[in-house]
Design a protein around this motif. Structure first.
Motif, PDB file in Angstrom:
ATOM      1  N   VAL A 248       0.606  -4.269  -9.258  1.00 22.18           N
ATOM      2  CA  VAL A 248       0.021  -4.851  -8.055  1.00 22.18           C
ATOM      3  C   VAL A 248       0.376  -4.021  -6.829  1.00 22.18           C
ATOM      4  CG1 VAL A 248       0.003  -6.887  -6.551  1.00 22.18           C
ATOM      5  CG2 VAL A 248      -0.065  -7.169  -9.038  1.00 22.18           C
ATOM      6  N   GLY A 249       1.586  -3.510  -6.784  1.00 19.45           N
ATOM      7  CA  GLY A 249       1.986  -2.683  -5.647  1.00 19.45           C
ATOM      8  C   GLY A 249       1.095  -1.471  -5.484  1.00 19.45           C
ATOM      9  N   LEU A 250       0.765  -0.813  -6.575  1.00 19.15           N
ATOM     10  CA  LEU A 250      -0.136   0.338  -6.532  1.00 19.15           C
ATOM     11  C   LEU A 250      -1.513  -0.081  -6.007  1.00 19.15           C
ATOM     12  CD1 LEU A 250      -0.626   3.400  -8.300  1.00 19.15           C
ATOM     13  CD2 LEU A 250      -2.392   1.780  -8.941  1.00 19.15           C
ATOM     14  N   LEU A 251      -2.021  -1.202  -6.481  1.00 22.64           N
ATOM     15  CA  LEU A 251      -3.332  -1.672  -6.021  1.00 22.64           C
ATOM     16  C   LEU A 251      -3.310  -1.934  -4.517  1.00 22.64           C
ATOM     17  CD1 LEU A 251      -4.305  -4.162  -8.875  1.00 22.64           C
ATOM     18  CD2 LEU A 251      -4.942  -1.753  -8.634  1.00 22.64           C
ATOM     19  N   ASN A 252      -2.232  -2.532  -4.030  1.00 31.27           N
ATOM     20  CA  ASN A 252      -2.137  -2.839  -2.602  1.00 31.27           C
ATOM     21  C   ASN A 252      -1.905  -1.594  -1.750  1.00 31.27           C
ATOM     22  OD1 ASN A 252      -2.575  -5.621  -2.748  1.00 31.27           O
ATOM     23  ND2 ASN A 252      -0.407  -6.069  -3.038  1.00 31.27           N
ATOM     24  N   ARG A 253      -1.110  -0.666  -2.250  1.00 24.35           N
ATOM     25  CA  ARG A 253      -0.765   0.518  -1.457  1.00 24.35           C
ATOM     26  C   ARG A 253      -1.804   1.625  -1.521  1.00 24.35           C
ATOM     27  NH1 ARG A 253       4.109  -0.521  -3.898  1.00 24.35           N
ATOM     28  NH2 ARG A 253       3.764   1.144  -5.416  1.00 24.35           N
ATOM     29  N   HIS A 254      -2.238   1.957  -2.712  1.00 24.73           N
ATOM     30  CA  HIS A 254      -3.061   3.153  -2.872  1.00 24.73           C
ATOM     31  C   HIS A 254      -4.539   2.875  -3.112  1.00 24.73           C
ATOM     32  CE1 HIS A 254       0.540   5.555  -2.813  1.00 24.73           C
ATOM     33  NE2 HIS A 254       1.063   4.787  -3.747  1.00 24.73           N
ATOM     34  N   LEU A 255      -4.877   1.658  -3.449  1.00 24.58           N
ATOM     35  CA  LEU A 255      -6.281   1.330  -3.729  1.00 24.58           C
ATOM     36  C   LEU A 255      -6.773   0.171  -2.872  1.00 24.58           C
ATOM     37  CD1 LEU A 255      -6.147   1.577  -7.636  1.00 24.58           C
ATOM     38  CD2 LEU A 255      -6.821   3.344  -6.014  1.00 24.58           C
ATOM     39  N   SER A 256      -6.114  -0.052  -1.758  1.00 25.15           N
ATOM     40  CA  SER A 256      -6.465  -1.195  -0.906  1.00 25.15           C
ATOM     41  C   SER A 256      -7.910  -1.143  -0.420  1.00 25.15           C
ATOM     42  CB  SER A 256      -5.510  -1.302   0.281  1.00 25.15           C
ATOM     43  OG  SER A 256      -5.592  -0.135   1.086  1.00 25.15           O
ATOM     44  N   ASP A 257      -8.458   0.047  -0.279  1.00 27.28           N
ATOM     45  CA  ASP A 257      -9.840   0.181   0.180  1.00 27.28           C
ATOM     46  C   ASP A 257     -10.832  -0.386  -0.845  1.00 27.28           C
ATOM     47  OD1 ASP A 257      -8.998   2.403  -1.447  1.00 27.28           O
ATOM     48  OD2 ASP A 257     -10.874   3.419  -0.920  1.00 27.28           O
ATOM     49  N   ARG A 258     -10.400  -0.545  -2.079  1.00 23.63           N
ATOM     50  CA  ARG A 258     -11.273  -1.103  -3.125  1.00 23.63           C
ATOM     51  C   ARG A 258     -11.320  -2.629  -3.111  1.00 23.63           C
ATOM     52  NH1 ARG A 258     -10.099   2.712  -8.408  1.00 23.63           N
ATOM     53  NH2 ARG A 258     -10.132   4.683  -7.269  1.00 23.63           N
ATOM     54  N   LYS A 259     -10.399  -3.256  -2.365  1.00 23.11           N
ATOM     55  CA  LYS A 259     -10.357  -4.715  -2.218  1.00 23.11           C
ATOM     56  C   LYS A 259     -10.320  -5.421  -3.584  1.00 23.11           C
ATOM     57  CE  LYS A 259     -12.626  -4.624   2.262  1.00 23.11           C
ATOM     58  NZ  LYS A 259     -11.480  -4.771   3.074  1.00 23.11           N
ATOM     59  N   ILE A 260      -9.382  -4.995  -4.425  1.00 24.07           N
ATOM     60  CA  ILE A 260      -9.256  -5.526  -5.777  1.00 24.07           C
ATOM     61  C   ILE A 260      -8.609  -6.903  -5.753  1.00 24.07           C
ATOM     62  CG2 ILE A 260      -8.134  -5.179  -8.021  1.00 24.07           C
ATOM     63  CD1 ILE A 260      -8.455  -2.119  -7.446  1.00 24.07           C
ATOM     64  N   ILE A 261      -9.263  -7.847  -6.402  1.00 24.88           N
ATOM     65  CA  ILE A 261      -8.762  -9.212  -6.533  1.00 24.88           C
ATOM     66  C   ILE A 261      -8.080  -9.295  -7.894  1.00 24.88           C
ATOM     67  CG2 ILE A 261      -9.399 -11.642  -6.689  1.00 24.88           C
ATOM     68  CD1 ILE A 261     -11.945 -10.832  -5.027  1.00 24.88           C
ATOM     69  N   ALA A 262      -6.744  -9.422  -7.905  1.00 23.27           N
ATOM     70  CA  ALA A 262      -6.023  -9.413  -9.171  1.00 23.27           C
ATOM     71  C   ALA A 262      -4.683 -10.129  -9.036  1.00 23.27           C
ATOM     72  CB  ALA A 262      -5.802  -7.985  -9.650  1.00 23.27           C
ATOM     73  N   GLY A 263      -4.189 -10.595 -10.178  1.00 28.60           N
ATOM     74  CA  GLY A 263      -2.875 -11.218 -10.239  1.00 28.60           C
ATOM     75  C   GLY A 263      -2.182 -10.846 -11.527  1.00 28.60           C
TER      76      GLY A 263
ATOM     77  N   ALA B 190       0.295 -19.395 -17.437  1.00 27.34           N
ATOM     78  CA  ALA B 190       1.518 -18.930 -16.784  1.00 27.34           C
ATOM     79  C   ALA B 190       1.337 -18.849 -15.273  1.00 27.34           C
ATOM     80  CB  ALA B 190       1.891 -17.546 -17.320  1.00 27.34           C
ATOM     81  N   PRO B 191       2.418 -19.061 -14.538  1.00 30.87           N
ATOM     82  CA  PRO B 191       2.338 -18.819 -13.091  1.00 30.87           C
ATOM     83  C   PRO B 191       2.257 -17.320 -12.821  1.00 30.87           C
ATOM     84  CG  PRO B 191       4.576 -19.406 -13.734  1.00 30.87           C
ATOM     85  CD  PRO B 191       3.731 -19.521 -14.965  1.00 30.87           C
ATOM     86  N   LEU B 192       1.441 -16.959 -11.851  1.00 32.85           N
ATOM     87  CA  LEU B 192       1.342 -15.554 -11.470  1.00 32.85           C
ATOM     88  C   LEU B 192       2.597 -15.148 -10.721  1.00 32.85           C
ATOM     89  CD1 LEU B 192      -2.382 -15.404 -10.332  1.00 32.85           C
ATOM     90  CD2 LEU B 192      -1.396 -14.798 -12.558  1.00 32.85           C
ATOM     91  N   GLU B 193       3.117 -14.006 -11.061  1.00 27.83           N
ATOM     92  CA  GLU B 193       4.334 -13.504 -10.452  1.00 27.83           C
ATOM     93  C   GLU B 193       4.030 -12.729  -9.168  1.00 27.83           C
ATOM     94  OE1 GLU B 193       7.274 -10.068 -10.228  1.00 27.83           O
ATOM     95  OE2 GLU B 193       5.260  -9.926 -10.998  1.00 27.83           O
ATOM     96  N   MET B 194       2.845 -12.114  -9.120  1.00 25.46           N
ATOM     97  CA  MET B 194       2.456 -11.305  -7.963  1.00 25.46           C
ATOM     98  C   MET B 194       0.938 -11.223  -7.926  1.00 25.46           C
ATOM     99  SD  MET B 194       3.678  -7.381  -7.281  1.00 25.46           S
ATOM    100  CE  MET B 194       5.061  -7.556  -6.177  1.00 25.46           C
ATOM    101  N   VAL B 195       0.371 -11.161  -6.717  1.00 26.85           N
ATOM    102  CA  VAL B 195      -1.081 -11.041  -6.554  1.00 26.85           C
ATOM    103  C   VAL B 195      -1.388  -9.990  -5.495  1.00 26.85           C
ATOM    104  CG1 VAL B 195      -1.453 -13.461  -7.210  1.00 26.85           C
ATOM    105  CG2 VAL B 195      -1.323 -12.862  -4.801  1.00 26.85           C
ATOM    106  N   THR B 196      -2.606  -9.473  -5.531  1.00 31.16           N
ATOM    107  CA  THR B 196      -3.007  -8.484  -4.531  1.00 31.16           C
ATOM    108  C   THR B 196      -3.276  -9.169  -3.189  1.00 31.16           C
ATOM    109  OG1 THR B 196      -5.344  -8.660  -5.110  1.00 31.16           O
ATOM    110  CG2 THR B 196      -4.045  -6.958  -6.253  1.00 31.16           C
TER     111      THR B 196
END
Length: 100
Positions: free
Chosen positions: A43-58, A72-78
């Motif tokens: 998730v960190g990579l998606l938020n830092r390096h691919l933020s322009d793609r606006k990826i919805i993920a958990g 399961a509870p999500l541990e982290m989300v974009t």
């Protein structure tokens, strides 16, 4: 081995993919808008390096089956997922319903 199945949640269709690898299994459940995945998701990579793609993920950790991922509870989300009201601690299938 790779398996592909359809998961229905409250009448909405999602695609579940299970990829069996040596010593681990990759799990995803997705629709055309976003996805949830096992702990392999960075998730960190998606938020830092691919933020322009606006990826919805958990990401959920410690899951070994699609059913476990859905419950399961999500541990982290974009950041983009957060903008839809998806948050850490939310159950996977509830997060998916916010992606429809």
């Amino acid at each position: 081995m790779v398996s592909l199945t359809t998961v229905i949640i409250d009448g909405y269709s999602f695609t579940a993919v299970t990829v069996h690898l040596p010593k681990t299994t990759l799990l995803t459940v997705s629709n055309e808008n976003g996805y949830i995945m096992c702990g392999a998701l960075d998730v960190g990579l998606l938020n830092r390096h691919l933020s322009d793609r606006k990826i919805i993920a958990g990401r959920a950790v410690g899951v070994k089956t699609i059913d476990q991922l859905l419950n399961a509870p999500l541990e982290m989300v974009t950041t983009e997922a957060e903008s839809l009201g998806i948050h850490a601690g939310m159950i996977g299938k509830d997060a998916l319903l916010k992606m429809v």
